[in-house]
Each structure stands twice: as structure tokens, then as C-alpha cells.
Write an enzyme that holds these catalytic residues in place. Structure first.
Site, short mmCIF file in Angstrom:
data_model
loop_
_atom_site.label_atom_id
_atom_site.label_comp_id
_atom_site.label_asym_id
_atom_site.label_seq_id
_atom_site.Cartn_x
_atom_site.Cartn_y
_atom_site.Cartn_z
N LEU A 169 42.97 35.93 42.58
CA LEU A 169 42.99 34.46 43.39
C LEU A 169 41.08 33.80 43.24
O LEU A 169 40.84 33.07 42.95
CB LEU A 169 43.29 34.34 44.54
CG LEU A 169 43.79 32.76 44.89
CD1 LEU A 169 44.69 32.49 44.23
CD2 LEU A 169 44.44 33.10 46.56
N HIS A 170 40.82 35.21 44.02
CA HIS A 170 39.30 34.63 44.40
C HIS A 170 38.72 33.56 45.52
O HIS A 170 37.91 33.98 45.83
CB HIS A 170 38.37 35.18 43.17
CG HIS A 170 38.91 36.69 42.25
ND1 HIS A 170 39.35 37.30 43.34
CD2 HIS A 170 38.90 36.83 40.90
CE1 HIS A 170 39.34 38.37 42.65
NE2 HIS A 170 39.33 37.83 41.16
N GLU A 196 35.78 48.98 27.50
CA GLU A 196 35.34 49.77 28.40
C GLU A 196 37.19 50.33 28.85
O GLU A 196 37.96 49.02 28.90
CB GLU A 196 35.38 48.74 29.53
CG GLU A 196 33.34 48.96 29.49
CD GLU A 196 33.03 48.17 30.42
OE1 GLU A 196 31.58 47.70 30.13
OE2 GLU A 196 33.48 48.52 32.06
N CYS A 211 34.14 33.00 33.54
CA CYS A 211 34.41 33.41 35.50
C CYS A 211 32.98 33.46 36.52
O CYS A 211 32.24 34.53 35.40
CB CYS A 211 35.26 34.31 36.26
SG CYS A 211 36.75 34.03 35.71
N CYS A 256 42.56 51.54 34.22
CA CYS A 256 42.28 50.16 34.28
C CYS A 256 42.68 49.66 32.49
O CYS A 256 40.99 50.56 32.12
CB CYS A 256 41.62 49.68 35.18
SG CYS A 256 41.08 47.70 34.72
N CYS A 293 33.58 46.47 36.03
CA CYS A 293 33.61 46.03 34.09
C CYS A 293 33.09 45.35 34.07
O CYS A 293 33.33 43.45 34.17
CB CYS A 293 35.72 45.66 34.60
SG CYS A 293 35.93 45.29 33.08
N GLY A 351 38.67 40.86 29.71
CA GLY A 351 39.50 40.13 28.62
C GLY A 351 40.79 39.70 29.44
O GLY A 351 40.65 40.26 30.97
N CYS A 400 31.81 37.33 36.92
CA CYS A 400 32.64 38.45 36.13
C CYS A 400 31.17 38.69 35.19
O CYS A 400 30.86 38.61 34.39
CB CYS A 400 33.33 37.89 35.78
SG CYS A 400 33.85 39.42 34.53
N CYS A 412 35.45 38.01 26.74
CA CYS A 412 35.74 37.04 27.61
C CYS A 412 35.48 35.46 27.85
O CYS A 412 34.39 35.36 27.62
CB CYS A 412 36.60 37.52 28.97
SG CYS A 412 38.01 36.20 30.10
S1 SF4 Z 1 37.04 37.96 35.59
FE1 SF4 Z 1 38.73 37.96 34.15
S2 SF4 Z 1 39.15 35.84 33.37
FE2 SF4 Z 1 37.43 35.37 34.03
S3 SF4 Z 1 35.82 36.13 33.48
FE3 SF4 Z 1 35.57 38.16 33.47
S4 SF4 Z 1 37.37 39.14 32.50
FE4 SF4 Z 1 37.75 37.08 32.04
#
Ligand code: SF4
Length: 339
Positions: free
Chosen positions: A213-214, A90, A114, A103, A331, A157, A117, A110
Site C-alpha cells: 500500500l505504502h 536478485e 514506483c 524472497c 531490492c 517485478g 524503488c 519492472c
Molecule cells: S515497488 Fe514493486 S511494483 Fe513498484 S517498481 Fe518496484 S518492483 Fe515494480
């Protein structure tokens, strides 16, 4: 087929000379691709018919095809591109009155998983090449007719785990003969791979570094971003400090606010302390709901209140405005749907 976007001007020149052609043909091809937006060799009318046919047989300008194009009323365009082997990534263009930002993704899927995500849900499939990263920018330029002014490596990624291709793409984008974009308008966003950050700080390119950071403490961050167990916050900020020292570029902390998870007063105070330590800017981002995940977006009031408290703590805060397609496509979701 050889992907022309994977070539530097020097390797392209060597290819052209090996075909028995004059040197200036390589310059003409670069101009067609980067200045005139040609998407195939047939359009390059100042090349001989013989050369156009030879190039079309052995090389490609774009290695992928756009399989989905979504447009929002506010001009945001999101593409799902199937690369040469069918793997999909994407990319999104976010236009405003002063800039046109793209972007890009750096990997298919990935490995970092996370928990909030969509991109990491199926694991890592493969790294993208530098050409496949650049292609996302050029495909969007070709479709919209807008010249891209800013690029953020913040899509699917982890860019610093695909370091060589990321750097090749950055170099192409800032090269006067190719993208011609100022390095300062390029942002590399990472969850925090200290070795990668240290390597980047040794390069001769003043890109902007953003750390996703989150969470402001290791316990919560390790729950959200499992690789934090290997690379805790202190190690990441130490590497970010080296980047700041070496490149003189302020580092940005990206902080995605997730309802009831990382939006408390305590989190806000801890984040203000971390930002103050490194004189980082903080970008607050509203979490985009992903149907298969348990997390929720916070209200606008929560985001405003969090930002005000950070500002009161002396932090430079920017709230990333919600744009079209945000609500329907975090994303990685477009790709997940196709899978
Ligand atoms: S937030 Fe970024 S590093 Fe974490 S799983 Fe998603 S794409 Fe990967």
C-alpha cells in the site's frame, strides 16, 4: 536447452518417455532436484550413464549462474543470478531460528516505475518463466544447504503482471512431489492489480496475499505508485475483500515508511481506517535508501511511534525487522550496480 524446472511432473514424464526411458526415471529426477539438491544431471548416479549424458545435452537443472553472492553476519544471503540470456535478477534468503524465507523476483526490471524503488528504474526487460522463479529458491538452497520453509514473491517485478509464471512457480513450490511447502507459507505481494487479485482468489490455493500500500490516500499513493491512477485504493481493497471472502485468508498491508513522506499522524490515522475496513494486518517496513533517489529512511523512533499509534487504533501491526544487507542493498540495487 529445456529448463527442467519449467516442467510439471507430467510434462517431465512425457519427455522421459519420448527418450525411450521407463516412467520411474522421471520420479528419480524429481527426487534428485527437489529432495537431494542435485544441480546437474551428472550427480544423478542412479540414472544410466547414457541417460545422464542425453539429459545433460538437451536439458538443464539451473538455467542461470550466480554472479554475485553477498552474505551478512546474521545469515542473510543475497544472490544476483544471470539467467540463460544474461539478464540478471536478485533473490535473498532470510534465515531465522524458526524459518528460512526466500524472497523471489518475478520479472527482470519492472514496468510500474514506483518512484521510491530501485527495481523499476530501468523499466521492464522481460518476464521470468516459472522455472526461473523456482530456480532462485533452489540456487539459494544449494548454496546455503538450508531447506526453504517460506517463500515471498516480493522481489523485483510485479507478480500479478506475470500471472502464469507466478502461478506455475507457486504450484511447483506447494506440490508434494516437488517443493512440498504449505501454501500458507507462500506470500504473493502486489502493488494491487485488481484483476490479478480476483483471479488469484479463484485458484484452489490458500496463499497469503500482501498488498504493497505504502500510502493511505490516492493523492499520495499516485505520486509514489503511478499505477494507482489506474487502480485506486478502493478498487484494490474491494478485490482484496473478495480474496478474503473466497480463500478465508487475512490480507496483509505492506507499508514502507519513508521519512517525511508517509509517516505523519494523518497518514497513520488514515491507514488505521483502511486496515480496519478489511481487518488487514499491517507490516511496517523501513525504507531502504537508494542513492539515486530522493527519499530517506525514517528513524527507529518514528517507526515505533507510528506502530504504537496504529496499535492504539486497533490494528494488528508487525514491524519488519531490519536484517543484514538491508542498508546496502534495497531490492534492485545489486542489479543496477551491475548494469
Ligand atoms: S515497488 Fe514493486 S511494483 Fe513498484 S517498481 Fe518496484 S518492483 Fe515494480
Amino acid at each position: 536447452m529445456k529448463h527442467i524446472l519449467d516442467m510439471t511432473p507430467e510434462t517431465l514424464l512425457a519427455e522421459i518417455e519420448s527418450l525411450g526411458e521407463k516412467k520411474f526415471r522421471a520420479k528419480q529426477i524429481l527426487e534428485w532436484v527437489w529432495r537431494k539438491g542435485a544441480t546437474d544431471f551428472a550427480a544423478m548416479t542412479n540414472l544410466s550413464e547414457f541417460l545422464r549424458e542425453t539429459l545433460s545435452r538437451e536439458f538443464c537443472v539451473f538455467s542461470g549462474d550466480v554472479v554475485t553472492e553477498s552474505r551478512a553476519d546474521d545469515g542473510v544471503v543475497k544472490l544476483l543470478i544471470a539467467m540463460g540470456d544474461g539478464e540478471k535478477v536478485e533473490t535473498v534468503m532470510i534465515p531465522s531460528s524458526t524459518r528460512t524465507t526466500v524472497c523471489v523476483s518475478t520479472q527482470v526490471g519492472c514496468a510500474l516505475g514506483c518512484t521510491f524503488c530501485a527495481s523499476g528504474l530501468g523499466g521492464l526487460v522481460r518476464n521470468l518463466t516459472g522455472g526461473e522463479i523456482i530456480e532462485q529458491v533452489l540456487q539459494l538452497q544449494a548454496i546455503t544447504g538450508r531447506k526453504v520453509t517460506n517463500v515471498v514473491f516480493m522481489g523485483m517485478g510485479e507478480p500479478l503482471l506475470n500471472y502464469g509464471a507466478t502461478l506455475a512457480a507457486v504450484r511447483a513450490l506447494i506440490d508434494e512431489r516437488r517443493g512440498g511447502i504449505s501454501a500458507r507459507k507462500i506470500t504473493v505481494s502486489t502493488v494491487g492489480i485488481p484483476e490479478g487479485i480476483q483471479k488469484l482468489s479463484q485458484e484452489d490455493i490458500p496463499v497469503t496475499l500482501a498488498i504493497s500500500l505504502h500510502a493511505p490516500n490516492d493523492a499520495l499513493r499516485s505520486e509514489l505508485i503511478p499505477i494507482n491512477r489506474k487502480y485506486p485504493i478502493d478498487d484494490i481493497l474491494a478485490a482484496a475483500g473478495e480474496f478474503f471472502e473466497a480463500r478465508g485468508r487475512e490480507v496483509t498491508l505492506e507499508y514502507t515508511l519513508i521519512n517525511g513522506v508517509n509517516d505523519s499522524n494523518l497518514c497513520c490515522q488514515a491507514l488505521a481506517k483502511l486496515a480496519g475496513r478489511l481487518r488487514c494486518n499491517v507490516n511496517l517496513i523501513k525504507y531502504n535508501f537508494v542513492p539515486s533517489l530522493k527519499f530517506e529512511s525514517p528513524s527507529s523512533e518514528t517507526i515505533e511511534a507510528f506502530a504504537s499509534r496504529l496499535r492504539a487504533g486497533g490494528v494488528n501491526v508487525n514491524i519488519r525487522e531490519s536484517r543484514g544487507l538491508d542498508s546496502e542493498a534495497a531490492c534492485g540495487q545489486l542489479r543496477l550496480r551491475k548494469l
